[in-house]
Design an enzyme around this catalytic site. Sequence first.
Site, PDB file in Angstrom:
ATOM      1  N   MET A  94       0.610  -4.409  -2.282  1.00  0.00           N
ATOM      2  CA  MET A  94       1.329  -3.683  -3.334  1.00  0.00           C
ATOM      3  C   MET A  94       1.682  -2.297  -2.823  1.00  0.00           C
ATOM      4  O   MET A  94       0.796  -1.507  -2.468  1.00  0.00           O
ATOM      5  CB  MET A  94       0.464  -3.588  -4.605  1.00  0.00           C
ATOM      6  CG  MET A  94       0.255  -4.924  -5.285  1.00  0.00           C
ATOM      7  SD  MET A  94      -0.857  -4.839  -6.724  1.00  0.00           S
ATOM      8  CE  MET A  94      -2.463  -4.782  -5.900  1.00  0.00           C
ATOM      9  N   CYS A 129       9.828  -9.189  -1.732  1.00  0.00           N
ATOM     10  CA  CYS A 129      10.062  -7.899  -2.377  1.00  0.00           C
ATOM     11  C   CYS A 129      11.528  -7.757  -2.778  1.00  0.00           C
ATOM     12  O   CYS A 129      12.422  -7.950  -1.951  1.00  0.00           O
ATOM     13  CB  CYS A 129       9.666  -6.765  -1.439  1.00  0.00           C
ATOM     14  SG  CYS A 129       9.886  -5.131  -2.169  1.00  0.00           S
TER      15      CYS A 129
END
Length: 332
Positions: A17, A99
């Site tokens: 993350m 992503c």
Amino acid sequence: MPLNAATRAARLSVAPMMDWTDRHCRVFHRLMSRHALLYTEMVTAPAIVRGDHARLLAFDPSEHPVAVQLGGSDPDELAEAARIAADYGYDEINLNVGCPSDRVQSGCFGAVLMERPGLVAECVAAMIAASPVEVTVKCRIGVDDQVPEEVLPAFLRTVSEAGVTRFAIHARKAWLQGLSPKENRDVPPLDYPLVHAMKREFPHLHLSINGGIGSLQEARAHLEAGLDGVMIGRAAYHTPYDILARADAEVFGADAPVPSAEEVALAMLPHIEEHLAHGGRLAQVTRHMLGLFAGRPGARGWKRVLSEGAHRDGAGPALVERALSEVTARAA
């Protein structure tokens, strides 16, 4: 064939993350679980090849098993980045194909690569040839107007034929047009059944499921239904003790004492002291610790003391101990 350390650990992993899973966060998480697989933030291949890779890739040995996630779309550059990362001792090298940020799209990597499985296959083949460390892929089930039931199996087939045997699948589409990265984490509907169907279609692949999983109970349900691993993101960050403290016993079957949250907080003090001794600031570490007591009496005081004081000059271990007293006082 015996499983390597990262594959064994991938039964439960903490998702990569951005801005969250830095080295301080990983040291903190490791204090709660010895067995879960931890990931770095995504690091771009160009930054590693052309930049200060020591700053980008160095990690504490206590973090093992730990994986580095790379972003990129140039096979030669990714191969060189994988070779460099392998030299640092990572247990896995993961390619980001999930992503959805604008910055990632403009560089032609991340989720946009779901539209170019042939290029992904070239990239991973080059990475595998350059690295002695296992190469894996984290992907979405599709992007934009793609039909996931068609796209995902074709993607898995193409990329696995290039040598990848382990995938983490975020069970949502990524909308590259019209949704922000934050919205892409919540708005597209989850399709867990499709990921389970992929395990039935590709039983030889190691598949982990990711997206919206908020408890160990949910994780165990996916494992019991036949998946090889579960990757948890935001829940592991915001409620780390709930996810990680019992993971070794409940997911990995380990017979070891479960540390208390108070013990975890105190165990972070040596790391904090070392960080401060090298010119770091307390808030760089404690920002990852705010959710340690989530749901417990005193949690609000713990967060308040750290949030208000950790950024101030001279803040150190004493502030953490004062924040901890907010919890212990409520428990008395």
